[in-house]
Design an enzyme around this catalytic site. Structure first.
Site, short mmCIF file in Angstrom:
data_model
loop_
_atom_site.label_atom_id
_atom_site.label_comp_id
_atom_site.label_asym_id
_atom_site.label_seq_id
_atom_site.Cartn_x
_atom_site.Cartn_y
_atom_site.Cartn_z
N ARG A 1 0.60 -1.12 0.07
CA ARG A 1 -0.01 -0.08 0.10
C ARG A 1 0.70 1.20 -0.04
O ARG A 1 0.44 2.18 -0.69
CB ARG A 1 -0.95 -0.05 1.25
CG ARG A 1 -2.33 -0.66 0.97
CD ARG A 1 -2.07 -2.26 0.43
NE ARG A 1 -3.29 -2.84 0.46
CZ ARG A 1 -4.05 -3.63 1.39
NH1 ARG A 1 -3.25 -3.88 2.20
NH2 ARG A 1 -4.99 -4.39 1.00
N ASP B 1 0.56 -6.50 -3.06
CA ASP B 1 -0.84 -5.97 -3.03
C ASP B 1 -1.46 -5.70 -4.13
O ASP B 1 -0.73 -5.21 -5.15
CB ASP B 1 -1.05 -5.17 -1.70
CG ASP B 1 -2.23 -5.83 -1.09
OD1 ASP B 1 -3.55 -5.99 -1.68
OD2 ASP B 1 -2.36 -6.41 0.15
N HIS C 1 -5.87 -10.25 -4.05
CA HIS C 1 -5.01 -8.85 -3.79
C HIS C 1 -3.84 -8.90 -4.84
O HIS C 1 -2.66 -8.79 -4.32
CB HIS C 1 -4.27 -9.09 -2.21
CG HIS C 1 -5.37 -8.83 -1.42
ND1 HIS C 1 -5.70 -7.57 -1.25
CD2 HIS C 1 -5.94 -9.52 -0.28
CE1 HIS C 1 -6.35 -7.51 -0.27
NE2 HIS C 1 -6.85 -8.62 0.52
N ASP D 1 -5.69 -14.50 1.76
CA ASP D 1 -7.00 -13.67 2.13
C ASP D 1 -7.94 -12.90 1.02
O ASP D 1 -7.28 -12.53 0.23
CB ASP D 1 -6.45 -12.76 3.43
CG ASP D 1 -5.59 -11.62 2.78
OD1 ASP D 1 -4.70 -12.13 1.86
OD2 ASP D 1 -5.60 -10.57 2.99
N GLU D 2 -9.22 -12.87 1.54
CA GLU D 2 -10.09 -11.74 0.89
C GLU D 2 -10.12 -12.10 -0.82
O GLU D 2 -9.92 -10.88 -1.19
CB GLU D 2 -9.54 -10.33 1.12
CG GLU D 2 -9.65 -10.21 2.81
CD GLU D 2 -9.37 -8.56 3.06
OE1 GLU D 2 -10.17 -8.18 3.94
OE2 GLU D 2 -8.44 -8.17 2.71
N TRP E 1 -6.58 -14.66 11.55
CA TRP E 1 -6.95 -13.22 11.61
C TRP E 1 -8.26 -12.78 12.00
O TRP E 1 -8.51 -11.86 12.45
CB TRP E 1 -6.12 -12.44 10.52
CG TRP E 1 -6.82 -12.45 9.06
CD1 TRP E 1 -6.97 -13.35 8.38
CD2 TRP E 1 -7.72 -11.56 8.78
NE1 TRP E 1 -7.46 -13.23 7.30
CE2 TRP E 1 -8.18 -11.96 7.51
CE3 TRP E 1 -8.40 -10.34 9.24
CZ2 TRP E 1 -9.02 -11.09 6.59
CZ3 TRP E 1 -8.92 -9.43 8.33
CH2 TRP E 1 -9.39 -10.01 7.07
N TYR F 1 -4.04 -5.63 15.09
CA TYR F 1 -3.71 -4.93 13.85
C TYR F 1 -3.23 -3.45 14.37
O TYR F 1 -4.30 -2.62 14.88
CB TYR F 1 -5.05 -4.84 13.17
CG TYR F 1 -5.32 -6.04 12.10
CD1 TYR F 1 -4.54 -7.25 12.35
CD2 TYR F 1 -5.90 -5.96 11.05
CE1 TYR F 1 -4.47 -8.30 11.50
CE2 TYR F 1 -6.21 -7.10 10.05
CZ TYR F 1 -5.43 -8.24 10.21
OH TYR F 1 -5.27 -9.35 9.50
N ASP G 1 -2.86 -1.01 12.40
CA ASP G 1 -3.55 -0.03 11.65
C ASP G 1 -4.76 0.41 12.52
O ASP G 1 -5.25 1.44 12.06
CB ASP G 1 -3.92 -0.54 10.09
CG ASP G 1 -4.81 -1.84 10.23
OD1 ASP G 1 -4.50 -2.47 11.01
OD2 ASP G 1 -5.98 -1.75 9.32
N TRP H 1 -0.67 -2.98 8.60
CA TRP H 1 -1.32 -2.50 7.41
C TRP H 1 -1.11 -1.26 6.86
O TRP H 1 -0.98 -0.11 7.63
CB TRP H 1 -2.66 -2.98 7.15
CG TRP H 1 -3.03 -4.66 7.54
CD1 TRP H 1 -3.29 -5.08 8.88
CD2 TRP H 1 -2.72 -5.69 6.78
NE1 TRP H 1 -3.29 -6.21 8.58
CE2 TRP H 1 -3.05 -6.94 7.30
CE3 TRP H 1 -2.18 -5.62 5.37
CZ2 TRP H 1 -2.79 -8.02 6.98
CZ3 TRP H 1 -2.06 -7.09 4.83
CH2 TRP H 1 -2.22 -8.12 5.55
N GLU I 1 -2.44 1.09 4.24
CA GLU I 1 -3.34 1.93 3.61
C GLU I 1 -3.24 3.24 4.20
O GLU I 1 -3.12 4.38 3.29
CB GLU I 1 -4.84 1.55 3.84
CG GLU I 1 -5.12 0.14 3.05
CD GLU I 1 -5.13 -1.10 3.67
OE1 GLU I 1 -4.15 -1.04 4.93
OE2 GLU I 1 -5.74 -2.05 3.37
C1 ACM Z 1 -6.03 -9.36 6.20
O1 ACM Z 1 -6.05 -8.68 7.03
N1 ACM Z 1 -6.49 -9.29 5.02
C2 ACM Z 1 -5.27 -10.66 6.44
#
Ligand code: ACM
Length: 529
Positions: free
Chosen positions: A163, A192, A263, A326-327, A407, A433, A435, A472, A474
């Site tokens: 990011r 990412d 990602h 993830d995601e 997570w 986390y 962030d 993280w 961002e």
């Molecule tokens: C994550 O926070 N997407 C692992």
């Protein structure tokens, strides 16, 4: 009677004074056992470092003392007194493990004994924290015996540079602070949607195109404001080798994370054939989960991923390779006839089954090169996100030996993983986390985190390898905004990973932080106040 009482009181007072005098200093992370002893060791410019078989650690110690207290201590083969002695003793492995150490400070000197140089290194970190200064006596260390070993073997900090790219100097500064806190794993999130940050020789566009974006969303997730400024950056392979060497000297293993199959927008922007759309996209400046995912049904895409992993494995000696996972939004797979045909041919009922089928093939590829796969807990196949359909779960068995990086989701998912035999690193988002702001995760909450979830059967405790905290990227465009999030919570997470619950105490931890506030100020670190 009166006289007797006053005698009792005065002897109690005396005891209290003695106890106070001999109260051991509180360290971070707090060791297993600290016993104050009598006497004081006075450090001076003639204090000798007797490094024995720990030449690298002796040199590190010399540099650290020179940098921090401006004493350039001589390295000597032997000394009778006024020494700091490093002493390897393999027999200690059975009691203190690979990372434990004994530290003994007497008026004659300080001795650090350990089964391996990692233990010696951690003993050096404790020794540094025990140094005190005043004008009369200069630098001193009170007599003490420390016996110490970590609760967990996995004590990680993750930096997301996909990011926002931070660069080598920022990474080394973080590695220094991790080392001071006895953290041993740097989880490096290098790819990412918004950026690809590692040079891959075979696919130069990954960094040329994928390492750049034109503009970046600012403020928060729903913001429609963009800064209109290009953001660039990636590590050359030479720079990565240099950073790995720097980490290795600090007994930190770097775990690279290469995200797949989601990602991956920056990679798909670089080589559109990696996705299912085949139309050019730009590296997104918008944060949040994107739709673009690798077309894992295409053998050419799988070959690409093998090639990337080959270069990654050539660079990183780490046994563990993190593949993200993830995601993943499944819309593009659902819409693609080729992916659907592939699923049918391989009897994969849901896109989650496809993800795990693909992930297991990657695991086999890594295992063939003596590496072990790790991934976020989506790779267990449960539904964790509202954007996925309820039926998009998987019953496909994840490859044995995988490290599940927990997570998100209910804590019972940890139980599910360990009871199926997987090792788990617990990075539960609501507790770890970085962030998240200080209202969401105050220092005390970060400190209270136990990587072993309440209620987990004792027979599974050894399946919890440890914990990670995650920065993280961002909303941390620069180093200062990053540091404000990381410090002082990093110290809390370090203690969560190292210290036995019985030895944890938030009030004492808070007091001991004064030492670190001073250190961070000296190191120009912008910590949260
Ligand atoms: C994550 O926070 N997407 C692992």
């Amino acid at each position: 009677m009166l006289r007797f009482q006053s005698m009792v009181i005065s002897s109690c007072l005396l005891l209290a004074v003695t106890a106070k005098k001999l109260q051991a200093q509180r360290l971070i992370p707090q060791p297993t056992q600290v016993t104050a002893t009598t006497g004081v060791f006075k450090l001076s410019g003639t204090t000798a470092i007797v490094g024995g078989n720990s030449a690298g650690e002796a040199k590190y110690l010399q540099e650290a003392f020179n940098n921090r207290i401006h004493l350039k201590l001589p390295l000597q083969p032997a000394a009778q007194n006024n020494y700091i002695r490093l002493s390897l003793n393999a027999k200690l492995d059975s009691t203190l493990g690979k990372e434990g150490y004994l530290l003994k400070v007497t008026p004659a000197g300080a001795t650090i004994t350990a089964a391996s140089n990692a233990g010696i290194f951690y003993g050096i970190q404790s020794l540094q924290q025990l140094i005190r200064y005043n004008e009369t006596n200069g630098f001193t260390i009170s007599g003490v015996e420390v016996k110490d070993k970590p609760r967990f073997g996995w004590r990680s900090f993750m930096l997301d540079e996909g990011r926002h790219f931070k660069g080598a100097a920022a990474v080394k500064k973080l590695l220094d602070e991790m080392a001071a806190l006895k953290m041993n794993t740097f989880h490096w999130h290098l790819t990412d949607d918004q950026g690809w940050r590692i040079e891959i020789k075979k696919y130069p566009l990954l960094t040329k195109v994928g390492g750049h974006r034109d503009s970046t969303q600012t403020g928060s997730w729903n913001s429609t404001v963009y800064d209109g400024k290009p953001h660039d950056g990636f590590y050359t392979q030479d720079q990565i080798r240099d950073i790995i060497a720097y980490a290795t000297a600090r007994h930190i293993t770097i775990i690279p994370e290469i995200e797949m199959p989601g990602h991956s927008a920056a990679a798909i922007a670089s080589y559109p054939w990696l996705g299912t759309q085949h139309t050019p996209i730009k590296v997104p400046g918008k944060f949040g989960v994107h739709y673009d995912v690798y077309n894992v049904a295409d053998p050419k895409v799988v070959t690409f991923l093998h090639d990337v992993l080959d270069e990654v494995m050539q660079l990183f000696p780490s046994k563990v390779i993190h593949i993200g996972g993830d995601e993943v939004k499944y819309d593009q797979w659902k819409a693609d006839a080729g992916v659907q045909a592939y699923m049918k041919a391989n009897q994969l009922a849901t896109p989650a089954d496809l993800q795990i089928y693909f992930t297991n093939a990657i695991s086999a590829y890594l295992a063939g090169k003596q590496r072990r796969m790790m991934g976020w807990n989506e790779i267990m196949g449960a539904k964790l996100h509202e954007y996925n359909d309820n039926k998009d779960v998987s019953t496909t068995q994840l490859a044995p030996g995988t490290i599940v990086h927990f997570w998100k989701g209910e804590l019972k998912l940890i139980n599910d993983a360990v009871s199926k035999g997987y090792d788990v690193v617990n990075s539960y988002h609501a507790a770890t986390y970085l962030d998240y702001n200080y209202e969401q995760i105050p220092l005390e909450k970060a400190y209270a985190f136990d990587p072993i979830p309440a209620g987990l059967d004792a027979k599974y405790h050894s399946k919890i390898l440890g914990t990670g905290c995650q920065m993280w990227g961002e909303w941390i465009p620069d180093e200062m905004s990053m540091e404000e999030k990381v410090y002082p919570r990093l110290a809390a997470y370090a203690e969560d990973g190292w210290t036995l619950p019985a030895n944890k105490n938030y009030r004492e931890f808070e007091k001991a932080l004064a030492n670190f506030y001073a250190r961070w100020s000296e190191n120009s670190i912008f910590y949260h106040r």
